[in-house]
Design a protein around this motif. Structure first.
Motif, PDB file in Angstrom:
ATOM      1  N   ALA A 159      -8.111  -9.898   4.318  1.00  0.00           N
ATOM      2  CA  ALA A 159      -6.745 -10.138   4.797  1.00  0.00           C
ATOM      3  C   ALA A 159      -6.088 -11.241   3.962  1.00  0.00           C
ATOM      4  O   ALA A 159      -4.918 -11.126   3.578  1.00  0.00           O
ATOM      5  CB  ALA A 159      -6.758 -10.525   6.270  1.00  0.00           C
ATOM      6  N   THR A 161      -6.715 -12.043   0.892  1.00  0.00           N
ATOM      7  CA  THR A 161      -6.404 -11.485  -0.423  1.00  0.00           C
ATOM      8  C   THR A 161      -5.128 -10.653  -0.358  1.00  0.00           C
ATOM      9  O   THR A 161      -4.262 -10.726  -1.229  1.00  0.00           O
ATOM     10  CB  THR A 161      -7.584 -10.604  -0.908  1.00  0.00           C
ATOM     11  OG1 THR A 161      -8.769 -11.402  -0.918  1.00  0.00           O
ATOM     12  CG2 THR A 161      -7.329 -10.061  -2.299  1.00  0.00           C
ATOM     13  N   TRP A 162      -5.014  -9.878   0.732  1.00  0.00           N
ATOM     14  CA  TRP A 162      -3.829  -9.016   0.886  1.00  0.00           C
ATOM     15  C   TRP A 162      -2.555  -9.870   1.004  1.00  0.00           C
ATOM     16  O   TRP A 162      -1.542  -9.597   0.352  1.00  0.00           O
ATOM     17  CB  TRP A 162      -3.984  -8.126   2.123  1.00  0.00           C
ATOM     18  CG  TRP A 162      -3.016  -6.978   2.119  1.00  0.00           C
ATOM     19  CD1 TRP A 162      -3.211  -5.750   1.568  1.00  0.00           C
ATOM     20  CD2 TRP A 162      -1.686  -6.981   2.669  1.00  0.00           C
ATOM     21  NE1 TRP A 162      -2.086  -4.985   1.732  1.00  0.00           N
ATOM     22  CE2 TRP A 162      -1.136  -5.704   2.401  1.00  0.00           C
ATOM     23  CE3 TRP A 162      -0.913  -7.918   3.344  1.00  0.00           C
ATOM     24  CZ2 TRP A 162       0.156  -5.352   2.791  1.00  0.00           C
ATOM     25  CZ3 TRP A 162       0.387  -7.572   3.734  1.00  0.00           C
ATOM     26  CH2 TRP A 162       0.897  -6.300   3.458  1.00  0.00           C
ATOM     27  N   GLY A 165      -1.556 -11.172  -2.291  1.00  0.00           N
ATOM     28  CA  GLY A 165      -0.901 -10.133  -3.089  1.00  0.00           C
ATOM     29  C   GLY A 165       0.543  -9.917  -2.668  1.00  0.00           C
ATOM     30  O   GLY A 165       1.438  -9.765  -3.494  1.00  0.00           O
ATOM     31  N   LYS A 166       0.755  -9.947  -1.363  1.00  0.00           N
ATOM     32  CA  LYS A 166       2.098  -9.712  -0.810  1.00  0.00           C
ATOM     33  C   LYS A 166       3.073 -10.817  -1.233  1.00  0.00           C
ATOM     34  O   LYS A 166       4.221 -10.540  -1.567  1.00  0.00           O
ATOM     35  CB  LYS A 166       1.982  -9.655   0.724  1.00  0.00           C
ATOM     36  CG  LYS A 166       3.281  -9.534   1.468  1.00  0.00           C
ATOM     37  CD  LYS A 166       3.691  -8.103   1.658  1.00  0.00           C
ATOM     38  CE  LYS A 166       5.027  -8.025   2.398  1.00  0.00           C
ATOM     39  NZ  LYS A 166       5.659  -6.724   2.217  1.00  0.00           N
TER      40      LYS A 166
ATOM     41  N   ARG B  40     -10.021  -7.537  -3.505  1.00  0.00           N
ATOM     42  CA  ARG B  40      -8.781  -6.936  -4.000  1.00  0.00           C
ATOM     43  C   ARG B  40      -8.932  -5.422  -4.129  1.00  0.00           C
ATOM     44  O   ARG B  40      -8.026  -4.669  -3.794  1.00  0.00           O
ATOM     45  CB  ARG B  40      -8.425  -7.553  -5.358  1.00  0.00           C
ATOM     46  CG  ARG B  40      -7.082  -7.108  -5.885  1.00  0.00           C
ATOM     47  CD  ARG B  40      -6.864  -7.607  -7.300  1.00  0.00           C
ATOM     48  NE  ARG B  40      -5.563  -7.188  -7.812  1.00  0.00           N
ATOM     49  CZ  ARG B  40      -5.276  -7.092  -9.111  1.00  0.00           C
ATOM     50  NH1 ARG B  40      -6.191  -7.390 -10.007  1.00  0.00           N
ATOM     51  NH2 ARG B  40      -4.090  -6.697  -9.502  1.00  0.00           N
ATOM     52  N   CYS B  43      -8.584  -3.867  -0.808  1.00  0.00           N
ATOM     53  CA  CYS B  43      -7.156  -3.786  -0.456  1.00  0.00           C
ATOM     54  C   CYS B  43      -6.507  -2.620  -1.192  1.00  0.00           C
ATOM     55  O   CYS B  43      -5.784  -1.817  -0.605  1.00  0.00           O
ATOM     56  CB  CYS B  43      -6.413  -5.065  -0.859  1.00  0.00           C
ATOM     57  SG  CYS B  43      -6.810  -6.503   0.126  1.00  0.00           S
ATOM     58  N   PRO B  48      -3.115  -0.469   0.266  1.00  0.00           N
ATOM     59  CA  PRO B  48      -2.289  -1.139  -0.739  1.00  0.00           C
ATOM     60  C   PRO B  48      -0.890  -1.499  -0.227  1.00  0.00           C
ATOM     61  O   PRO B  48      -0.207  -2.317  -0.830  1.00  0.00           O
ATOM     62  CB  PRO B  48      -2.204  -0.106  -1.869  1.00  0.00           C
ATOM     63  CG  PRO B  48      -2.484   1.197  -1.230  1.00  0.00           C
ATOM     64  CD  PRO B  48      -3.406   0.933  -0.102  1.00  0.00           C
ATOM     65  N   PHE B  54      -1.457  -4.501  -5.719  1.00  0.00           N
ATOM     66  CA  PHE B  54      -2.579  -3.619  -5.384  1.00  0.00           C
ATOM     67  C   PHE B  54      -2.421  -2.221  -5.981  1.00  0.00           C
ATOM     68  O   PHE B  54      -3.218  -1.341  -5.725  1.00  0.00           O
ATOM     69  CB  PHE B  54      -2.761  -3.544  -3.870  1.00  0.00           C
ATOM     70  CG  PHE B  54      -3.041  -4.884  -3.263  1.00  0.00           C
ATOM     71  CD1 PHE B  54      -4.146  -5.617  -3.668  1.00  0.00           C
ATOM     72  CD2 PHE B  54      -2.188  -5.430  -2.320  1.00  0.00           C
ATOM     73  CE1 PHE B  54      -4.406  -6.871  -3.146  1.00  0.00           C
ATOM     74  CE2 PHE B  54      -2.441  -6.685  -1.781  1.00  0.00           C
ATOM     75  CZ  PHE B  54      -3.552  -7.407  -2.195  1.00  0.00           C
TER      76      PHE B  54
END
Lengths: 173, 190
Positions: A159, A161-162, A165-166, B40, B43, B48, B54
């Protein structure tokens, strides 16, 4: 292997796609070869050896991490220091002798450019490392060792990591 | 031989074996040693969303998930077959003393079972040690561009300045956490 799988694995990446894959990542696959998926099982075998070493080295222990950061034991410094030294000599040998992979491919190295993530991100990870008593590798080893509750820690890490990324574009780099 | 394997290993033996993973992965397929990227790839392959970070060819990196799967299996094998329960971890007396003051008194296994168990999950301790801790590990490693494996072992072995800086700040975060944050957590969460 079905035909669709074959087509998917043979997708030729554009330069942009390769850059995106390498973004904020050190451990990447530089190989240009395309193999059937089950060739990857050799990495499972390396992982098994590594998992055994992790447990036997006791570096998956929350206690060892506390010792390291309380400076009450040399143990973890010894393990990491030796690993870096052996790794560095190995990389030097691979480069000097221009060794190739078992498939005859050149072994390549890439320089990573510094960005502010290596300060801010590293501080955040370090804080979490001491709390969970584990960096990502040992987290998986703790799970395999039978500490089933660590699945929650791993899901939280995914979570985290997500979320990174977001919001990546809004963070200083 | 088997009895020798079952004893705790010297740090130099363990360190050497970990270091040798670096050339092993290079020679097997020009792969760079690292683990945090697996988060990653999970994800990217499972959820994604609509996040550009992602949307890359995760199939190219699937080796990393096979590797991580192996770590789980290896840890299981080591714990079940290669560990002598009578020969458990020996913790530095100073650290044992500090942990005692937190109420951690069980040193019989690699992890403090008083802390890392399911019954703590829905307590504030569980929230801090599993949920928040894990989140910081996942967020921080990706922001830093790697973890202890990628930066501190692979990166340092390849003499990368960025990896040296990252390693120093990993340590800084750890010292802060262990010596300032964790004592506070135990002080107020008892």
């Amino acid at each position: 292997m079905t035909e669709t799988e074959l087509i998917e694995t043979e997708h030729i990446e554009t330069k942009e796609e390769i850059e995106l894959r390498h973004l904020d990542t050190l451990c990447t696959n530089e190989s240009q070869l395309v193999h059937p998926w089950w060739y990857n099982f050799k990495y499972t075998i390396v992982g098994i050896i590594f998992g055994i070493v992790f447990v036997k080295a006791e570096i998956i222990s929350w206690f060892r991490i506390q010792e390291m950061f309380q400076l009450t034991s040399f143990f973890m410094y010894g393990v990491i220091g030796t690993a870096v030294a052996v790794g560095a000599v190995s990389v030097l040998i691979v480069k000097k002798l221009k060794l190739k992979s078992i498939y005859g491919e050149d072994i390549t190295f890439e320089d990573k450019k510094f960005n502010k993530g290596q300060i801010f991100g590293a501080m955040i990870f370090g804080t979490g490392w001491a709390i969970t008593g584990a960096c990502p590798g040992p987290l998986f080893a703790q799970l395999g060792s039978g500490y089933s509750v660590i699945i929650i820690t791993i899901l939280s890490a995914i979570a985290g990591t997500w979320v990174y990324g977001k919001f990546r574009d809004r963070l200083p780099h | 031989m088997f009895e020798l394997l079952k004893q705790p290993w010297h740090w130099a033996v363990s360190g050497t074996l970990i270091g040798l993973i670096v050339p092993l992965l290079l020679i097997l397929g020009n792969k760079k040693f690292g683990i945090s990227s697996s988060f990653r790839h999970i994800c990217a392959s499972c959820f994604p969303g609509n996040v550009k970070f992602f949307k890359y060819e995760w199939k190219k990196e699937i080796w990393n998930l096979f590797f991580v799967g192996g770590i789980i299996i290896g840890a299981f094998i080591a714990t079940v077959f290669l560990t002598d329960p009578a020969n458990s971890i020996r913790i530095a007396p100073d650290t044992a003393g500090i942990l005692n003051s937190y109420g951690i008194t069980d040193f019989s296994s690699l992890m403090p079972v008083q802390l890392f168990n399911w019954s703590n999950l829905f307590s504030i301790k569980g929230l801090v040690f599993f949920v928040i801790g894990g989140f910081l590990v996942g967020f921080g490693t990706r922001y830093a561009g790697g973890c202890t494996s990628g930066h501190s072992i692979m990166g340092l072995a390849n003499l990368q300045k960025a990896s040296l800086i990252a390693t120093l700040f990993f340590m800084a975060g750890g010292f802060f956490s262990t010596n300032i944050l964790i004592p506070l957590i135990f002080k107020y969460l008892q």
